[in-house]
Design an enzyme around this catalytic site. Structure first.
Site, PDB file in Angstrom:
ATOM      1  N   CYS A  84       8.664  14.050 -42.113  1.00 45.74           N
ATOM      2  CA  CYS A  84      10.134  13.628 -42.066  1.00 45.74           C
ATOM      3  C   CYS A  84      10.896  15.318 -42.389  1.00 45.74           C
ATOM      4  CB  CYS A  84      10.785  12.601 -43.147  1.00 45.74           C
ATOM      5  SG  CYS A  84      12.276  12.324 -42.437  1.00 45.74           S
ATOM      6  N   ARG A 115      17.703  17.861 -36.050  1.00 43.94           N
ATOM      7  CA  ARG A 115      17.833  16.979 -37.425  1.00 43.94           C
ATOM      8  C   ARG A 115      18.541  15.691 -37.149  1.00 43.94           C
ATOM      9  NH1 ARG A 115      21.089  19.440 -42.765  1.00 43.94           N
ATOM     10  NH2 ARG A 115      19.671  18.239 -44.309  1.00 43.94           N
ATOM     11  N   ARG A 144      16.846   8.620 -41.627  1.00 42.54           N
ATOM     12  CA  ARG A 144      17.616  10.103 -41.021  1.00 42.54           C
ATOM     13  C   ARG A 144      16.254  10.947 -40.510  1.00 42.54           C
ATOM     14  NH1 ARG A 144      20.376  13.215 -44.384  1.00 42.54           N
ATOM     15  NH2 ARG A 144      19.143  12.777 -46.251  1.00 42.54           N
ATOM     16  N   HIS A 179       8.075   8.180 -42.392  1.00 43.29           N
ATOM     17  CA  HIS A 179       7.365   8.283 -43.834  1.00 43.29           C
ATOM     18  C   HIS A 179       6.109   7.268 -43.879  1.00 43.29           C
ATOM     19  CE1 HIS A 179      10.734  10.190 -46.050  1.00 43.29           C
ATOM     20  NE2 HIS A 179      11.387   9.799 -44.942  1.00 43.29           N
ATOM     21  N   GLU A 181       4.049   7.515 -46.227  1.00 45.79           N
ATOM     22  CA  GLU A 181       3.951   6.822 -47.793  1.00 45.79           C
ATOM     23  C   GLU A 181       4.757   5.853 -48.298  1.00 45.79           C
ATOM     24  OE1 GLU A 181       5.806   9.187 -46.515  1.00 45.79           O
ATOM     25  OE2 GLU A 181       7.756   9.561 -47.555  1.00 45.79           O
TER      26      GLU A 181
END
Ligand code: GLN
Length: 200
Positions: A84, A115, A144, A179, A181
């Site tokens: 990210c 972004r 995001r 993500h 994780e």
């Protein structure tokens, strides 16, 4: 296998847990630590740059004067995985939103990034991702998230959503806009630790 997680801001604790669990599962006995100094980084065999706020992480990288150490290790072939905001920092080029936030890129990969490419926080979503050569049906959590708008030269796009790259690899470097994780699925962390083992 000294594996560090850049821990200046963002989701570093979650990466630490995932790496520890993946290492145990692979029976690797990796030495996993949070890092934030160039001395710690120069001793590593692998580094994760977590998600968070790319502008904040970039400012702290400058304050702590650690950008050079990261770049040097990347050039030496040490595996680095950015997720990210981390994938923004690994890029060479950013769109207007990246430039406006004064984010200094580490320029590790031949990528361009945009972004917040999938909208604001409330447009966060989960999407099942097939990552070429890594794994299939990975539960990707997008918060995001940026997009990788271009992969040049030796950089390869590994996964896409409607033609937009969301994962890329350039030899020792791995960039993911989601993500890994934040899920129980350890396959990406296992893949990364295998890259670290192969580097040694
Ligand atoms: N949108 C954030 C940024 O540009 C990244 C979000 C994240 O890492 N979850 O820094």
């Amino acid at each position: 296998m000294k594996t560090g997680i850049l821990s200046v801001q963002g989701a570093f604790l979650e990466h630490e847990l995932s790496l520890k669990r993946a290492s145990k599962k692979l029976d690797f006995n990796a030495d996993i630590n949070r890092v934030k100094s160039s001395q710690q980084i120069s001793n590593l065999d692998g580094l994760v740059i977590p998600g968070g706020e790319s502008s904040t992480i970039s400012r702290l990288i400058e304050n702590f004067e650690i950008g050079y150490a990261i770049k040097e290790k990347a050039d030496q072939g040490m595996p680095i995985m950015g997720t990210c905001a981390g994938s923004i920092l690994m890029a060479t080029e950013g769109d207007k939103a990246v430039q406006k936030s004064n984010t200094s890129l580490l320029s590790l990969m031949n990528t361009s990034v945009k972004r917040n490419a999938f909208g604001r926080q409330r447009y966060s979503f989960e999407y099942s991702v097939d990552i070429k050569g890594v794994c299939e049906n990975f539960p990707g959590v997008f918060i995001r998230a940026p997009a990788i708008t271009e992969c040049r030269d030796n950089c390869r796009s590994l996964a896409q959503i409607e033609g937009t790259t969301i994962a890329a690899e350039q030899e020792n470097l791995l960039s993911l806009v989601f993500h890994p994780e934040l899920t129980e699925d350890l396959r990406i962390h296992e893949y990364f630790l295998e890259k670290v083992r192969d580097y040694l």
